[in-house]
Design a protein around this motif. Structure first.
Motif, PDB file in Angstrom:
ATOM      1  N   UNK A  35       1.638  14.254 -13.895  1.00 45.44           N
ATOM      2  CA  UNK A  35       1.276  13.831 -15.256  1.00 45.44           C
ATOM      3  C   UNK A  35      -0.212  13.583 -15.379  1.00 45.44           C
ATOM      4  N   UNK A  36      -0.817  12.984 -14.353  1.00 48.53           N
ATOM      5  CA  UNK A  36      -2.251  12.714 -14.407  1.00 48.53           C
ATOM      6  C   UNK A  36      -3.074  14.002 -14.366  1.00 48.53           C
ATOM      7  N   UNK A  37      -2.596  14.994 -13.621  1.00 49.20           N
ATOM      8  CA  UNK A  37      -3.293  16.276 -13.564  1.00 49.20           C
ATOM      9  C   UNK A  37      -3.268  16.958 -14.928  1.00 49.20           C
ATOM     10  N   UNK A  38      -2.105  17.004 -15.564  1.00 51.38           N
ATOM     11  CA  UNK A  38      -1.990  17.651 -16.874  1.00 51.38           C
ATOM     12  C   UNK A  38      -2.819  16.924 -17.929  1.00 51.38           C
ATOM     13  N   UNK A  39      -2.897  15.598 -17.811  1.00 51.75           N
ATOM     14  CA  UNK A  39      -3.675  14.826 -18.780  1.00 51.75           C
ATOM     15  C   UNK A  39      -5.174  15.092 -18.637  1.00 51.75           C
ATOM     16  N   UNK A  69       3.265  10.019  -9.857  1.00 47.87           N
ATOM     17  CA  UNK A  69       2.678  10.215 -11.190  1.00 47.87           C
ATOM     18  C   UNK A  69       1.562  11.259 -11.187  1.00 47.87           C
ATOM     19  N   UNK A  70       1.380  11.939 -10.077  1.00 45.95           N
ATOM     20  CA  UNK A  70       0.241  12.850  -9.937  1.00 45.95           C
ATOM     21  C   UNK A  70       0.310  14.014 -10.920  1.00 45.95           C
ATOM     22  N   UNK A 124       4.076  20.040 -11.948  1.00 42.93           N
ATOM     23  CA  UNK A 124       5.441  19.508 -11.867  1.00 42.93           C
ATOM     24  C   UNK A 124       5.631  18.823 -10.523  1.00 42.93           C
ATOM     25  N   UNK A 125       6.212  17.632 -10.551  1.00 40.37           N
ATOM     26  CA  UNK A 125       6.510  16.910  -9.322  1.00 40.37           C
ATOM     27  C   UNK A 125       8.006  16.836  -9.074  1.00 40.37           C
ATOM     28  N   UNK A 126       8.391  16.778  -7.820  1.00 44.06           N
ATOM     29  CA  UNK A 126       9.799  16.641  -7.451  1.00 44.06           C
ATOM     30  C   UNK A 126       9.944  15.577  -6.363  1.00 44.06           C
ATOM     31  N   UNK A 169       0.831  -1.208   0.000  1.00 47.37           N
ATOM     32  CA  UNK A 169       0.000   0.000   0.000  1.00 47.37           C
ATOM     33  C   UNK A 169       0.865   1.258   0.000  1.00 47.37           C
ATOM     34  N   UNK A 170       1.934   1.257   0.780  1.00 47.45           N
ATOM     35  CA  UNK A 170       2.834   2.414   0.804  1.00 47.45           C
ATOM     36  C   UNK A 170       3.439   2.664  -0.574  1.00 47.45           C
ATOM     37  N   UNK A 171       3.833   1.602  -1.254  1.00 51.43           N
ATOM     38  CA  UNK A 171       4.374   1.750  -2.607  1.00 51.43           C
ATOM     39  C   UNK A 171       3.303   2.273  -3.561  1.00 51.43           C
ATOM     40  N   UNK A 172       2.073   1.762  -3.423  1.00 49.96           N
ATOM     41  CA  UNK A 172       0.976   2.208  -4.275  1.00 49.96           C
ATOM     42  C   UNK A 172       0.718   3.705  -4.092  1.00 49.96           C
ATOM     43  N   UNK A 173       0.654   4.153  -2.847  1.00 48.01           N
ATOM     44  CA  UNK A 173       0.424   5.577  -2.588  1.00 48.01           C
ATOM     45  C   UNK A 173       1.577   6.433  -3.121  1.00 48.01           C
TER      46      UNK A 173
END
Length: 207
Positions: free
Chosen positions: A123-127, A120-121, A135-137, A110-114
């Protein structure tokens, strides 16, 4: 979960104890202890705000809507969710989520999934929103309990809204915690060092 003992066995034990002139006060041998409840951050443990103090809301059952932009319950088992919201008098807010799973293996997955959802948030927002630039860092991992990772997310809309968020995922045995801090601004406004300290405290405080 407590073991059930058949009524007949309990009656037999009680009769034997009374016959011996004793009183049964201890729990039945082998009974499982009640699971500990995860402890949440307090307001004073969040990154300090330069002009306003933090206020902590109550610990509440369920999944917080304020995490919905990047993290959700979609595709996840129906775990025991609790959260706590935090506010300042200005534009800064925060939230902590805890999720108690069944096993350490489930919690690790679950930790890896979150963390993957947060990674990837942008990219999903822009899509999904062409009028938003995101932009994520990656701010790296933290050596606390079974580990934690801190990431940042900046979004800017075509009409000028400018927001920065710091998000982290950490784990202690079979419990996962997610912490989010956010306000208006960009990466220069993000208190990364203080948020890493907050994340470390959040994971350490779980149990």
């Amino acid at each position: 979960m407590s073991m059930r003992i058949r009524t007949g066995a309990v009656t037999a034990l009680a009769v034997a104890a009374l016959a011996a002139g004793t009183v049964l006060t201890a729990p039945a041998a082998g009974a499982a202890p009640k699971a500990a409840t995860p402890t949440f951050l307090s307001a004073s443990q969040l990154p300090p705000h330069p002009t306003s103090s933090w206020t902590a809301g109550p610990v509440t059952e369920g999944f917080p809507e304020s995490l919905g932009l990047c993290v959700s319950t979609e595709g996840v088992l129906d775990y025991d969710y609790q959260h706590r919201e935090f506010q300042t008098d200005l534009d800064t807010s925060a939230v902590q989520l805890t999720v108690v799973t069944g096993t350490a293996t489930q919690a690790k997955a679950l930790a890896k999934h979150y963390d993957d959802l947060i990674r990837t948030c942008a990219a999903r927002i822009e899509k999904s929103s062409p009028d938003v630039e995101a932009e994520g860092r990656d701010y790296g991992t933290l050596p606390v309990e079974e580990g934690a990772r801190v990431r940042g997310l900046h979004t800017e809309t075509s009409w000028g809204a400018n927001d920065i968020a710091l998000l982290s995922v950490g784990r202690d045995d079979k419990t996962v915690t997610v912490v989010k801090w956010g306000q208006m601004g960009d990466f220069d406004d993000a208190p990364v060092a203080a948020f890493k300290k907050t994340t470390t405290t959040a994971v350490n405080k779980l149990y």
